[in-house]
Design a protein around this motif. Structure first.
Motif, mmCIF file in Angstrom:
data_model
loop_
_atom_site.group_PDB
_atom_site.id
_atom_site.type_symbol
_atom_site.label_atom_id
_atom_site.label_comp_id
_atom_site.label_asym_id
_atom_site.label_seq_id
_atom_site.Cartn_x
_atom_site.Cartn_y
_atom_site.Cartn_z
ATOM 1 N N LEU A 127 0.721 -1.162 0.032
ATOM 2 C CA LEU A 127 -0.100 0.085 -0.031
ATOM 3 C C LEU A 127 0.860 1.375 -0.041
ATOM 4 N N ILE A 128 2.343 1.051 -0.221
ATOM 5 C CA ILE A 128 3.063 2.191 -0.179
ATOM 6 C C ILE A 128 2.807 3.112 -1.208
ATOM 7 N N GLY A 129 2.671 4.528 -0.846
ATOM 8 C CA GLY A 129 2.212 5.401 -1.835
ATOM 9 C C GLY A 129 2.426 6.920 -1.237
ATOM 10 N N GLU A 140 8.444 8.748 -8.682
ATOM 11 C CA GLU A 140 8.945 7.608 -9.377
ATOM 12 C C GLU A 140 9.598 6.669 -8.294
ATOM 13 N N ASP A 141 10.306 7.037 -7.450
ATOM 14 C CA ASP A 141 11.113 6.249 -6.477
ATOM 15 C C ASP A 141 10.114 5.454 -5.631
ATOM 16 N N THR A 175 -1.295 13.079 -17.798
ATOM 17 C CA THR A 175 -0.518 14.330 -17.639
ATOM 18 C C THR A 175 -0.247 14.452 -16.358
ATOM 19 N N SER A 176 -0.592 13.434 -15.261
ATOM 20 C CA SER A 176 -0.249 13.510 -14.142
ATOM 21 C C SER A 176 0.804 12.636 -13.746
ATOM 22 N N GLU A 177 1.778 12.826 -13.027
ATOM 23 C CA GLU A 177 2.935 12.133 -12.772
ATOM 24 C C GLU A 177 2.467 11.070 -11.850
ATOM 25 N N PHE A 178 1.881 11.369 -10.893
ATOM 26 C CA PHE A 178 1.116 10.316 -10.134
ATOM 27 C C PHE A 178 0.669 9.269 -10.617
ATOM 28 N N PHE A 179 -0.379 9.286 -11.707
ATOM 29 C CA PHE A 179 -1.248 8.400 -12.124
ATOM 30 C C PHE A 179 0.071 7.541 -13.230
ATOM 31 N N ARG A 180 0.910 8.279 -13.725
ATOM 32 C CA ARG A 180 1.824 7.748 -14.769
ATOM 33 C C ARG A 180 2.689 6.858 -13.923
ATOM 34 N N ALA A 183 0.850 3.441 -12.905
ATOM 35 C CA ALA A 183 0.727 2.624 -13.960
ATOM 36 C C ALA A 183 2.129 1.808 -14.192
ATOM 37 N N ARG A 184 3.086 2.714 -14.178
ATOM 38 C CA ARG A 184 4.317 1.890 -14.271
ATOM 39 C C ARG A 184 4.769 0.865 -13.262
ATOM 40 N N GLY A 185 4.087 1.061 -11.923
ATOM 41 C CA GLY A 185 4.436 0.487 -10.985
ATOM 42 C C GLY A 185 3.463 -0.896 -11.211
ATOM 43 N N GLU A 186 2.413 -0.732 -11.840
ATOM 44 C CA GLU A 186 1.515 -2.153 -12.041
ATOM 45 C C GLU A 186 2.328 -2.962 -12.899
ATOM 46 N N GLU A 187 2.914 -2.183 -13.880
ATOM 47 C CA GLU A 187 3.381 -3.025 -15.032
ATOM 48 C C GLU A 187 4.735 -3.642 -14.602
ATOM 49 N N VAL A 188 5.580 -2.981 -13.720
ATOM 50 C CA VAL A 188 6.833 -3.581 -13.246
ATOM 51 C C VAL A 188 6.430 -4.959 -12.247
#
Ligand code: NDP
Length: 377
Positions: A127-129, A140-141, A175-180, A183-188
């Motif tokens: 649940l880290i965010g 990103e980190d 356009t939001s870095e949070f949402f981007r 999504a990349r976290g999900e992909e990883v």
């Protein structure tokens, strides 16, 4: 002891089913075999229940964390809580019986501490965010690299289940870095551990939320989009319930869930409900995005307590979009609560003390009150 043959056959069938498949829901059975062959034995017994699972909950010290730790610990599972700050974890200790909640100090950049947190578990929740970047961690980190380290540890120790809490609107092209980054976290997570269950909660409300509390707190609320962003707010308790169901139902592995409430609101509509509930009008000031966004960026960098950030201003311009392919509360047999039915519960603390439900005191009551005061003195 004489057992009717039909009943005996039914008992045997249910036992065999519990042993022979890892996808059978645990409800009703006392033994469950996980994907990796670990037997989970559960015994109901109030606060001294045995849940059988050992579960690590990363991000348990935040708002939503307590709603899942509480459910897991009170049903007798051992809950491992990785933490950073001593004072932020204390309330979780009493969620279960003595010894059920175990704390481990962890740093998101320290792989050894992450591995130490997961190696004895059969289920891991992440649940880290963070809503805003901090001095030490960019979005990103936290959402991509942090997730990667956790999932690598999960894969290394062949943990049975991994549940990643992402976010509504997680989208690599947002356009939001949070949402981007979400999504990349999900992909990883999916690339390293394909059985990952992804959970995307809508903006959540509850006692410690950042929605009703923000709108109810006295002061000037600065916004840029006239509070016109729309979403389906979700009750924190419903999220906790859904996360717990995922633990007991292995068919939820590899699935994506969007958890959202039954009604679509704009922030302005919620603010109107809040004002009505607290008998007061909170002041909202709208600033142009081109002024407020750079100012929010400066404030976020300069102040060491959460105020706002440029990305949070950006998110005010993005409505929630539901992924139709994702599963939802309906697939978990949960009826989500509506925000408007719970505003009294969560907002009564914001009412002015001059508003109370009792009729004005009579002369007799006032006299008696004086007597009681005299006795207490
Ligand atoms: P909180 O901000 O309340 O809690 C976040 C948790 O993440 C805390 O335990 C915090 O630890 C931990 N954390 C943050 N940064 C780091 C870091 N660099 N290293 C280690 N731990 C860190 O979030 P919520 O409980 O509200 O949300 C839980 C998850 O759900 C998050 O991923 C969030 O993005 C997502 N989500 C939440 C929504 C909501 O409305 N609440 C909506 C959509 C998604 P510490 O206490 O030590 O700071």
């Amino acid at each position: 002891q004489c057992v009717h043959p039909a009943k005996r056959q039914a008992q045997l069938a249910s036992r065999t089913a519990a042993f022979s498949t890892t996808t059978a829901p645990r409800a009703g059975s006392d033994v469950h075999i996980t994907r990796t062959g670990k037997p989970i034995i559960s015994v109901a017994g109030g606060r001294s229940s045995l849940g059988g699972h050992t579960v690590t909950v990363f991000g348990a010290t935040g708002f939503l964390g307590r709603y899942i730790v509480n459910r897991l610990a009170r049903s007798g599972n051992t809950v491992v809580v990785p933490f950073r700050e001593e004072m932020k974890k204390r309330h979780l200790k009493v969620a279960g019986d003595l010894g059920r909640v175990v704390f481990i100090e962890m740093d998101l950049r320290n792989t050894a501490s992450i591995e130490e947190s997961v190696r004895h578990s059969d289920v891991v929740y992440n649940l880290i965010g963070r809503d805003y970047p901090t001095k030490n961690f960019t979005l990103e980190d936290v959402h991509v690299e942090g997730t990667e380290r956790i999932v690598e540890a999960v894969a290394k120790y062949d943990i049975d289940r991994f549940i990643q809490v992402s976010s509504y609107n997680a989208d690599k092209n947002s356009t939001s870095e949070f949402f981007r980054t979400k999504a990349r976290g999900e992909e990883v997570a999916r690339s390293i551990f394909p059985e990952t269950t992804i959970v995307r909660p809508a903006p959540a409300f509850g006692y410690e939320d950042r929605l009703l509390n923000k709108l109810g707190t006295p002061g000037n609320l600065l916004t840029s989009n006239h509070m016109q962003e729309r979403y389906w707010p979700v009750h924190a308790i419903d999220i906790g319930m859904a996360l717990e169901k995922m633990l007991h139902d292995d068919t939820t592995a590899s699935e994506t869930y969007e958890l959202y409430g039954p009604t679509n609101y704009s922030t302005a509509e919620i603010a109107a409900l809040v004002d009505k509930e607290i008998f007061s009008r909170r002041r909202h000031i709208n600033l142009p995005k081109r002024l407020w966004q750079p100012a929010a960026k400066v404030l976020n960098a300069a102040l060491w307590w959460p105020v706002t950030s440029a990305d949070q201003v950006e998110r005010e311009f993005i409505d929630q979009v539901i992924d139709k392919k994702a599963k939802t509360f309906r697939d978990l047999d949960i009826e989500p609560a509506d925000l408007k039915d719970l505003t009294f519960e969560y907002l009564r603390g914001y009412r002015s003390s001059s508003f109370y439900d009792l009729p004005p005191a009579t002369e007799k009551e006032k006299r008696e009150e004086r007597q009681y005061l005299h006795v207490i003195d």
